[in-house]
Write an enzyme that holds these catalytic residues in place. Structure first.
Site, short mmCIF file in Angstrom:
data_model
loop_
_atom_site.label_atom_id
_atom_site.label_comp_id
_atom_site.label_asym_id
_atom_site.label_seq_id
_atom_site.Cartn_x
_atom_site.Cartn_y
_atom_site.Cartn_z
N LEU A 145 44.22 43.31 26.84
CA LEU A 145 45.12 44.45 26.12
C LEU A 145 46.71 44.14 26.10
O LEU A 145 47.82 43.32 26.20
CB LEU A 145 45.52 45.82 27.19
CG LEU A 145 44.51 46.05 28.11
CD1 LEU A 145 44.34 46.81 29.41
CD2 LEU A 145 43.64 47.39 26.91
N GLY B 268 50.78 39.76 30.85
CA GLY B 268 50.20 38.66 30.66
C GLY B 268 49.05 38.39 30.89
O GLY B 268 48.51 39.89 30.96
N THR C 248 41.54 44.58 39.09
CA THR C 248 40.63 43.32 39.93
C THR C 248 40.58 42.49 39.40
O THR C 248 39.72 42.29 38.36
CB THR C 248 39.79 44.68 41.05
OG1 THR C 248 39.06 43.55 41.05
CG2 THR C 248 38.74 44.69 39.92
N HIS C 249 40.88 41.58 39.85
CA HIS C 249 40.20 40.02 39.41
C HIS C 249 39.47 38.99 40.06
O HIS C 249 40.14 39.02 41.52
CB HIS C 249 41.78 39.38 39.31
CG HIS C 249 41.50 38.05 38.18
ND1 HIS C 249 40.79 38.05 37.43
CD2 HIS C 249 41.34 36.59 38.55
CE1 HIS C 249 40.80 35.99 36.72
NE2 HIS C 249 40.83 36.11 37.87
N ARG D 6 38.84 42.86 28.03
CA ARG D 6 39.79 42.93 26.99
C ARG D 6 41.00 42.43 27.73
O ARG D 6 41.12 43.18 28.60
CB ARG D 6 39.41 43.85 26.09
CG ARG D 6 38.08 43.94 25.95
CD ARG D 6 37.88 43.80 24.62
NE ARG D 6 36.55 43.59 24.27
CZ ARG D 6 35.99 43.44 22.51
NH1 ARG D 6 36.47 42.33 22.31
NH2 ARG D 6 34.53 43.75 22.67
C1 GAR Z 1 34.43 42.43 39.33
O1 GAR Z 1 33.91 40.76 40.20
C2 GAR Z 1 36.09 41.97 38.47
O2 GAR Z 1 37.07 41.31 39.00
C3 GAR Z 1 35.43 41.06 37.25
O3 GAR Z 1 34.49 41.54 36.67
C4 GAR Z 1 33.61 41.76 37.56
C5 GAR Z 1 32.94 43.25 36.83
O4 GAR Z 1 32.09 43.76 38.48
N1 GAR Z 1 37.04 41.12 36.58
C6 GAR Z 1 37.20 39.65 35.48
O5 GAR Z 1 36.97 38.88 35.76
C7 GAR Z 1 38.72 40.20 34.13
N2 GAR Z 1 39.42 39.47 34.31
P1 GAR Z 1 31.23 44.80 38.11
O6 GAR Z 1 31.36 45.64 36.54
O7 GAR Z 1 30.14 45.20 39.23
O8 GAR Z 1 32.77 45.71 38.47
#
Ligand code: GAR
Length: 196
Positions: A92, A142, A107-108, A90
């Protein structure tokens, strides 16, 4: 001891890596609560460790700001030093970000600034990138634009499906997230204040 609240939306494999690492009292950080925007499967990892969980669903509110206020109140109840978005899907609003940042990290699954947003792995494949990876960054107002704290790259293989590539990114991501939280706990990393 750095106290941490983690927010998730899905399976929570990054959360599990953090819980496993911080279970060692010598780690220097502990997860004090886990929150979500839905009854996510990953909350079970927190329950396994006896760590409190909370769910605040946006559908129960008539604005994102009101939802975020209640989410923030749930987080503040645990008085964390750091909030980690680990697969929290989401965006924020500003009232939430300004209350917590710079002690709010995300983490992205890409090498930002490439491929921000909710489909980073798919976007990297569609763009025929030969390398992608993971970025851990301070959250600003952002979408995936805040100051970078750590990055690691992952090669894209010719036969990669979105699932395969994301799973290989997540192997690297879990290790980088655990190392980054440790470095914040031991003050090797100082979170940068955001320019106003
Ligand atoms: C992760 O790779 C995280 O970087 C991504 O969701 C995944 C969650 O994995 N987040 C995004 O894409 C945010 N834009 P997990 O539930 O197995 O930790």
């Amino acid at each position: 001891m750095l106290s941490v609240v983690v927010l998730i939306s899905g399976s929570g494999s990054n959360l599990k890596a953090l819980l496993d690492a911080t279970d060692n009292p010598l780690f220097g950080a502990k997860v004090v609560a886990v929150g979500s925007d839905n009854p996510a499967d990953g909350l079970a990892h927190a329950e396994h460790y006896g760590i409190p969980t909370f769910v605040v669903s946006p559908s129960a509110f008539d604005s994102r700001e009101k939802w975020a206020e209640v989410l923030l109140a749930n987080i503040n109840h645990f008085k964390p030093d750091l909030v980690v978005l680990a697969g929290f899907m989401r965006i924020l609003p500003a009232n939430f970000v300004s209350a917590l940042s710079p002690n709010l990290i995300n983490t992205h699954p890409s090498l930002l600034p490439a491929f921000p947003g909710g489909h980073a792995v798919r976007d990297a494949l569609n763009a025929k990138a030969s390398v992608t990876g993971v970025t851990i960054h301070v959250v600003d107002e952002g979408v995936d634009t805040g100051p970078h704290i750590a990055q690691a790259s992952v090669p894209v293989l010719a036969e990669d499906s979105e699932y395969d590539l994301h799973e290989r990114i997540k192997v690297v991501e879990r290790e980088l997230l655990v190392a980054t939280v440790k470095d914040i706990a031991t003050k090797k990393i100082h979170l940068p204040s955001l320019a106003k």
